[in-house]
Scaffold this active site. Structure first.
Site, PDB file in Angstrom:
ATOM      1  CG  ASP A   1      -2.015   1.040   1.126  1.00  0.00           C
ATOM      2  OD1 ASP A   1      -2.372   1.405  -0.017  1.00  0.00           O
ATOM      3  OD2 ASP A   1      -2.523   1.485   2.163  1.00  0.00           O
TER       4      ASP A   1
ATOM      5  CG  HIS B   1      -4.001  11.050   2.493  1.00  0.00           C
ATOM      6  ND1 HIS B   1      -5.051  11.029   3.381  1.00  0.00           N
ATOM      7  CD2 HIS B   1      -3.164  10.041   2.881  1.00  0.00           C
ATOM      8  CE1 HIS B   1      -4.870  10.057   4.268  1.00  0.00           C
ATOM      9  NE2 HIS B   1      -3.728   9.445   3.977  1.00  0.00           N
TER      10      HIS B   1
ATOM     11  CD  GLU C   1      -5.747   5.346   4.676  1.00  0.00           C
ATOM     12  OE1 GLU C   1      -5.203   6.116   5.479  1.00  0.00           O
ATOM     13  OE2 GLU C   1      -5.134   4.504   3.993  1.00  0.00           O
TER      14      GLU C   1
ATOM     15  CD  GLU D   1      -5.393   3.184  -0.019  1.00  0.00           C
ATOM     16  OE1 GLU D   1      -4.629   2.467  -0.709  1.00  0.00           O
ATOM     17  OE2 GLU D   1      -5.227   3.402   1.202  1.00  0.00           O
TER      18      GLU D   1
ATOM     19  CG  ASP E   1      -5.502   0.685   3.845  1.00  0.00           C
ATOM     20  OD1 ASP E   1      -5.542  -0.429   4.385  1.00  0.00           O
ATOM     21  OD2 ASP E   1      -4.603   1.522   4.047  1.00  0.00           O
TER      22      ASP E   1
ATOM     23  NE  ARG F   1      -7.005   7.189   9.596  1.00  0.00           N
ATOM     24  CZ  ARG F   1      -6.301   7.081   8.488  1.00  0.00           C
ATOM     25  NH1 ARG F   1      -5.037   6.706   8.552  1.00  0.00           N
ATOM     26  NH2 ARG F   1      -6.846   7.329   7.318  1.00  0.00           N
TER      27      ARG F   1
ATOM     28  CD  GLN G   1      -2.238   4.725  10.645  1.00  0.00           C
ATOM     29  OE1 GLN G   1      -3.458   4.822  10.560  1.00  0.00           O
ATOM     30  NE2 GLN G   1      -1.426   5.129   9.700  1.00  0.00           N
TER      31      GLN G   1
ATOM     32  CE  LYS H   1      -3.137   2.587   7.285  1.00  0.00           C
ATOM     33  NZ  LYS H   1      -4.011   3.387   6.404  1.00  0.00           N
TER      34      LYS H   1
ATOM     35  CB  THR I   1      -7.232  -4.436   2.551  1.00  0.00           C
ATOM     36  OG1 THR I   1      -6.249  -4.030   3.501  1.00  0.00           O
ATOM     37  CG2 THR I   1      -7.190  -3.506   1.345  1.00  0.00           C
TER      38      THR I   1
ATOM     39  CD  GLU J   1      -7.195  13.295   3.961  1.00  0.00           C
ATOM     40  OE1 GLU J   1      -6.728  14.172   3.216  1.00  0.00           O
ATOM     41  OE2 GLU J   1      -7.453  12.140   3.579  1.00  0.00           O
TER      42      GLU J   1
END
Length: 409
Positions: free
Chosen positions: A121, A128, A194, A196, A228, A232, A235, A248, A252, A355
């Site tokens: 990834d 971002h 996320e 992607e 993904d 948080r 992480q 993570k 996925t 975000e």
């Protein structure tokens, strides 16, 4: 360029029209095993059955429960299969032979389309990366010093790649809230997504070699969508010094339809200007940029919260593949890699909740009065995308969706 036509009567602007012809793996209620199919409008063509019926030379390659045997044949076969499919679906002379092998798309079950090898990834959206830098490292430069010199990535867990529709159990792990003196163990309280774009390798490359930017289309079979999922809080606590791990690796999600790279020729665009100029092995091939005009849409519980533009990505998939192999790492059929979160410069163009909600400080307002900083149990996230095709046609990617279940244990 003329839009392909078909005797099936599929409209030119259908996202799964004859200009697209995405591959997937499907099964039907008659309990026959999963098999390779091609989406055409509201139909799925049973590719192996059709190939055997018409004595196509690639019948053996598509007679499998995954796309890997076809992908391993390489670009010459990929082009031949696509050209044959276009001829079959455009010439009414083939209708009688193919009709028995068409099933309604609404009635099939879709499976993981490929057997996943390795999974990488990347982190290739400048917007971002800068947004996260401002959120997570206030008072410091938003981009790390290496960011504009190489496509940053991490090696993911291929065994937890799941097909769209698979429910996602909220992960457990260690987290350390800013106010706590010691870490605690429990369910993630900051579960995120996320949005992607993914790329699957068809033709392998040996260990010790390197794949140049110019050979991207000789190795990558097709394109799909990725969510993904990211915890948080897990992480943030584990991220230093080795990067993403348990935050993570729990899941996925990928979309079930793989759009052939050849179908995206009209979506190719020049990527943003790079400053400083990349190392020679990362420079775009002359006259052949691999920026892609893909338009993503992120929906939370059916409500659109973001429309990220893939054309704004700083590093292209061709550069990502070149960087992935520059140290001599091999490529295997079924290896996949993802672009990293797709975010644009404008409001409502961010591909993650961290975000969109400013790390939970400015929760999103949803219809009915609800708000979200991060995901709650029962939430469903859906990511869709489209790209321009020939003559005004639309190339659709379908969707990747998942619903959050409560933590277990």
């Amino acid at each position: 360029m003329r839009v392909p036509q078909t005797w099936l009567g599929v409209a030119a602007d259908d996202p799964f029209g004859p200009a697209n012809l995405p591959y997937g793996v499907f099964s039907t209620p008659d309990r026959r095993p999963p098999r390779v199919g091609v989406a055409v409008g509201e139909w799925v063509l049973d590719l192996a059955a059709a190939a055997h019926a018409l004595d196509a030379p690639f019948a053996e390659a598509v007679d499998a429960p995954v796309l890997n045997p076809l992908m391993a044949r390489g670009p010459e076969t990929w082009r031949a299969v696509r050209a044959t499919l276009t001829a079959w679906l455009s010439d009414p002379a083939y209708e009688e032979a193919l009709r028995p092998h068409l099933v309604e798309r609404a009635g099939v079950r879709l499976h993981l389309p490929f057997e996943v090898g390795d999974y990488v990834d990347f982190y290739s959206s400048e917007h971002h990366a800068a947004n996260l830098g401002r959120i997570l490292r206030p008072g410091q430069p938003p981009l790390t010093p290496n960011w504009k010199h190489l496509p940053i990535g991490y090696h993911g867990r291929s065994g937890t790649v799941v097909v769209s529709g698979t429910e996602i159990v909220r992960p457990m792990g260690q987290r350390k809230p800013p106010s706590a003196e010691e870490p605690e163990f429990g369910p993630s309280a900051r579960l995120d997504i996320e949005a992607e774009v993914g790329f699957v390798v068809g033709a392998p490359a040996p260990r010790g070699g390197r794949v140049p930017v110019s050979d991207f289309a000789e190795h990558v079979f097709g394109v799909f969508l990725v969510n993904d999922w990211s915890a948080r809080d897990l992480q943030a606590w584990e991220n230093v010094p080795l990067g993403p791990f348990l935050g993570k690796s729990f899941a996925t999600s990928v979309s079930p339809w793989v759009v052939p790279l050849e179908a995206l020729e009209n979506a190719r665009v020049r990527p943003p200007e790079r400053d400083p100029e990349p190392q020679e092995y990362l420079r775009d091939a002359a006259g052949e940029p691999w920026g892609l005009d893909l338009r993503l849409e992120v929906r939370l519980n059916g409500h659109t919260v973001s429309r990220p533009p893939f054309s704004a990505m700083y590093w292209t998939p061709a550069q990502q593949l070149a960087h992935l192999t520059v140290n001599g790492a091999s490529l295997r059929t079924g290896d996949i890699y993802a672009s990293g979160t797709v975010s644009g410069p404008g409001a409502g163009e961010q591909g993650s909740l961290i975000e969109l909600s400013a790390n939970g400080a400015e929760p999103l307002e949803l219809p009915g009065g609800g708000t979200r900083g991060f995901l709650e149990d029962g939430d469903t996230v859906t990511i869709a995308a489209s790209a321009p095709g020939p003559g005004g046609a639309v190339i659709g990617f379908g969707e990747v969706a998942g619903r959050v279940l409560p933590a277990q244990g």
